[in-house]
Design an enzyme around this catalytic site. Structure first.
Site, PDB file in Angstrom:
ATOM      1  N   HIS A 152       0.844  -1.222  -0.032  1.00 41.67           N
ATOM      2  CA  HIS A 152       0.175   0.096  -0.024  1.00 41.67           C
ATOM      3  C   HIS A 152       0.647   1.436   0.085  1.00 41.67           C
ATOM      4  O   HIS A 152       1.414   1.686   1.034  1.00 41.67           O
ATOM      5  CB  HIS A 152      -0.766  -0.084   1.137  1.00 41.67           C
ATOM      6  CG  HIS A 152      -1.651   1.035   1.246  1.00 41.67           C
ATOM      7  ND1 HIS A 152      -2.227   1.637   2.713  1.00 41.67           N
ATOM      8  CD2 HIS A 152      -2.454   2.101   0.448  1.00 41.67           C
ATOM      9  CE1 HIS A 152      -2.939   2.797   2.209  1.00 41.67           C
ATOM     10  NE2 HIS A 152      -2.976   3.138   1.215  1.00 41.67           N
ATOM     11  N   GLU A 164       2.901   0.327   3.165  1.00 40.17           N
ATOM     12  CA  GLU A 164       2.356  -0.762   4.242  1.00 40.17           C
ATOM     13  C   GLU A 164       2.678  -1.977   3.312  1.00 40.17           C
ATOM     14  O   GLU A 164       2.051  -2.193   2.321  1.00 40.17           O
ATOM     15  CB  GLU A 164       1.040  -0.575   4.637  1.00 40.17           C
ATOM     16  CG  GLU A 164       0.944   0.733   5.393  1.00 40.17           C
ATOM     17  CD  GLU A 164      -0.600   0.786   6.018  1.00 40.17           C
ATOM     18  OE1 GLU A 164      -0.861   0.897   7.102  1.00 40.17           O
ATOM     19  OE2 GLU A 164      -1.418   0.671   5.085  1.00 40.17           O
ATOM     20  N   ASN A 203      -4.818   3.427   8.572  1.00 36.81           N
ATOM     21  CA  ASN A 203      -6.310   3.860   8.480  1.00 36.81           C
ATOM     22  C   ASN A 203      -6.860   3.348   9.782  1.00 36.81           C
ATOM     23  O   ASN A 203      -7.790   4.000  10.444  1.00 36.81           O
ATOM     24  CB  ASN A 203      -6.928   3.337   7.196  1.00 36.81           C
ATOM     25  CG  ASN A 203      -6.414   4.344   5.917  1.00 36.81           C
ATOM     26  OD1 ASN A 203      -6.162   5.465   6.376  1.00 36.81           O
ATOM     27  ND2 ASN A 203      -6.459   3.844   4.888  1.00 36.81           N
TER      28      ASN A 203
END
Ligand SMILES: C/C=C/C(=O)SCCNC(=O)CCNC(=O)[C@H](O)C(C)(C)COP(=O)(O)OP(=O)(O)OC[C@H]1O[C@@H](n2cnc3c(N)ncnc32)[C@H](O)[C@@H]1OP(=O)(O)O
Length: 661
Positions: A152, A164, A203
């Protein structure tokens, strides 16, 4: 394709050729990053026009980077490594790693991975750049889930440092490790997300930032402006939660929460129902088209209960650690690089006190009975075992308890066998700006290290952009003016450290960073480095000794020019003015620093210590007093073993070996 004897031993060195599937914002950004790192890359999209648009965006971006001198090669050389393709099979043929960056729809991603399973080379890494979808489910579209991994990147990939690396349920360790190493090879910072949890790390922790703020505003505990002001000016976040929600789109967070079956704060619900989704619709929490936009100010929201928001983020971090999803270090790196947090959330939790955080969550849980306030088992465990944070000496991290220097979150150090204390300011995402944490770490290190073991100290900045761009301006709101009326400790401690110090400068050296360098005894810089005191542009003055040290070093006219105009000056001018010892081309920089350091490390410790002291102290005295100090030090040194060794070595025509006796 690189040779692979055994596909389970996938290694980053096997990776030579890359395919990126998708040429939208993320796809073309990732392609650019990979090509800049020297890899051949094929970027593929479904239509020639679309892939051409992506290619042109890369050309534009490389030109911009080139204009600001941020490329090691010409844009043409980098572009030569990129080819474009429409046919998927051709695009992935021979690729050692395929990075999928198509729109965030599970069905579409599964279709792509089904095709990759057919076309990609045996043993190739199949990475998805998803920001929110399950890696395990994406991998289920293939017969080789062990080769599938999350990768990510954050938006825009060229600017954002974090990636990530996410395990699906069946991801092979070698696949994940090779992906992690590949991220480093493309000059980004990876963190492992060891389980496929919703929101991954960044997140997950960021979720409560907007959500809890929306609960508080829904209950009229504070206004939108008050909460944003409190988080930005009071707590140092780069944006307020509502400001951030408007930027990313209120519907985005809303749908993620809905899909996860979470309760939605009424304010968020009403905004989505009214299609007031943020900047993109002209109105969200703030009004953009017909209003003044984001409109909070410093001083608003001083009574806002910011702990409520931060306690929930700390709780999310505790869940991730307790469930073995990520380490505190990985989480903190993620929050700093991926969300621009001023410090990691685990560090912040330790500073707030984990007992305070737990008490807040328990109060809220009792008051509302809502699952979102339920304390994480790991948080309870830490508090019950007395690990309540920094003050207790241990929380998420262990802290230095006074028996010598420890590990620091914002500073790396190493003491070599020959006595060089190598210090790295480690906040590259903030241009190594001097936060209180970082300044405290420097003080703690220099005060707790055994000086007898040290022959010289070098300071440098992490990353390739800055020594340090000054004091961390995001922390200014927290400073009490009365406390700031004394000289800042760190500059004094560096100035007075009884061993020679040198600042190795490659990049920006501004404000407090410049003052730290001036507090060192010597300064070596690359020719591309930039110096200055921009504080005047902030309505301030250099507050770390800059006005005084610069004045003494270069005289009134030049010092006042620096301070009054706040302009940057080149390394060449800094050398010319006598602010630095050397400005050298980049390819001579490390050798020049090594030459300086060799002399300091092998020099006579006592003579260097006394020379430093009489020169520092003598600078503030009249000539007679200075000469008196010098003579006393000279007489004292005559009695030392080092002086005997130095003179004997001269007579015997050999290198002296000084021991500091
Ligand atoms: C007693 C002492 C007082 C002081 O020292 S006061 C501070 C004096 N220093 C300054 O005013 C310099 C501030 N920084 C800058 O002007 C610029 O930066 C540079 C010219 C150094 C570089 O500009 P660019 O290449 O455009 O990078 P970027 O996007 O501005 O910086 C990257 C990230 O670093 C953060 N950052 C830079 N300097 C500081 C700082 N001094 N305090 C806190 N953060 C800083 C930015 O905000 C940003 O962060 P994000 O990526 O989250 O937007």
């Amino acid at each position: 394709m690189g040779e692979r004897a055994d596909r389970l031993r996938m290694d980053v060195d096997d990776i030579e050729t890359v395919a990126v599937i998708g040429s939208g914002n993320m796809g073309h950004g990732i392609t650019e990053v990979v090509a800049m790192a020297g890899y051949d890359v094929t970027m593929r999209d479904i239509e020639a026009d679309i892939v051409q648009d992506g290619y042109e965006s890369i050309e534009w971006s490389l030109d911009k980077l080139d204009e600001s001198d941020r490329l090691d090669e010409s844009p043409e050389t980098i572009l030569d490594r990129i080819s474009t393709e429409v046919d998927l099979e051709t695009a992935v043929a021979g690729a050692d790693i395929v990075i999928e960056a198509v729109p965030e729809q599970m069905d579409l991603k599964k279709d792509v991975f089904g095709d990759l399973d057919d076309y990609a080379e045996d043993g190739a890494i199949l990475a998805s750049n998803t920001s929110s979808l399950s890696i395990t489910e994406i991998a289920s579209a293939t017969d080789r889930p062990e080769d599938v991994v999350g990768m990510h990147f954050f938006n825009p990939p060229v600017k954002m440092d974090l990636v990530e690396v996410i395990y699906g349920a069946e991801t092979d360790d070698d696949t994940a490790q090779a992906t992690y190493d590949f991220v480093e090879a493309v000059d980004k910072t990876p963190i492992f997300v060891r389980k496929d949890v919703n929101g991954f790390v960044v997140n997950s922790v960021l979720g409560p930032f907007g959500e809890e703020a929306a609960w508080m505003a829904s209950e009229d505990l504070a206004t939108i402006e008050e909460i944003d002001a409190a988080m930005v000016y009071g707590r140092g976040y780069p944006m307020g939660p509502f400001e951030l929600g408007d930027l990313t789109g209120i519907d985005v967070g809303y749908h993620v929460r809905k899909e996860a079956g979470k309760e939605i704060p009424p304010l968020m619900e009403s905004k989505v129902e009214a299609e007031e989704l943020g900047r993109k619709t002209g109105e969200g929490y703030y009004r953009y088209d017909d209003g003044e936009g984001v409109s909070y100010e410093q001083g608003q929201g001083e009574d806002v209960d910011t702990l409520r928001i931060e306690a929930r983020m700390v709780n999310e971090a505790a869940k991730l650690i307790g469930n073995d999803v990520a380490t505190p270090d990985a989480i903190d790196t993620g929050m700093k690089l991926g969300a621009g947090f001023p410090e990691g959330i685990c560090v912040r939790g330790d500073k707030l006190g984990l007992d305070t955080v737990l008490a807040k969550l328990e109060d809220l849980h009792e008051e509302y009975g809502a699952e979102r306030y339920e304390p994480a088992d790991y948080l309870v465990e830490l508090v019950e075992s007395g690990k309540t944070g920094k003050e207790a000496g241990e929380g998420f991290y262990e802290y230095n308890t006074g028996s010598g220097p420890g590990d620091y979150n914002t500073l790396n150090w190493e003491l070599t066998d020959d006595g060089l204390l190598d210090v790295e300011l480690d906040r590259p995402e903030r241009m190594n700006a001097l936060s209180n944490d970082l300044m405290d770490a420097v003080v703690d290190l220099l005060e707790s290290i055994d000086t007898e073991d040290v022959r010289a100290v070098s300071f440098e900045g992490a990353g390739d952009r800055a020594f340090s761009a000054g004091a961390d301006v995001t922390g200014f709101a927290d400073i009490e003016p009365a406390k700031r009326a004394e000289p800042t400790e760190v500059f004094q401690v560096v100035d007075e450290f009884p061993r020679p110090t040198i600042a190795k400068i490659d990049g920006y050296c501004l404000g407090g960073g410049f003052e730290l360098a001036l507090a060192c005894d010597l300064r070596v810089a690359t020719e591309d480095s930039t110096f200055g005191f921009p504080e005047i542009n902030l309505g301030l003055l250099p507050g770390g000794g800059g006005t005084q040290r610069a004045l003494r070093m270069i005289g009134e006219a030049r010092a006042k020019e620096l301070v009054f105009r706040g302009e940057h000056i080149s390394a060449e001018r800094a050398e010319d003015w006598g602010l630095i010892n050397r400005a050298v081309p980049s390819d001579e920089y490390e050798d020049t620093c090594a030459d300086f350091l060799d002399d300091l490390v092998s020099g006579p410790p006592l003579a260097l210590q006394h020379a430093k002291r009489v020169m520092n102290e003598g600078a503030d005295e009249d000539l007679d007093a200075g000469l008196q100090m010098e003579s006393q030090a000279f007489a004292l040194l005559l009695t030392t073993q080092d002086a005997r060794e130095g003179t004997a070595a001269f007579q015997e025509d050999r290198e002296p070996e000084f021991t500091g006796e």
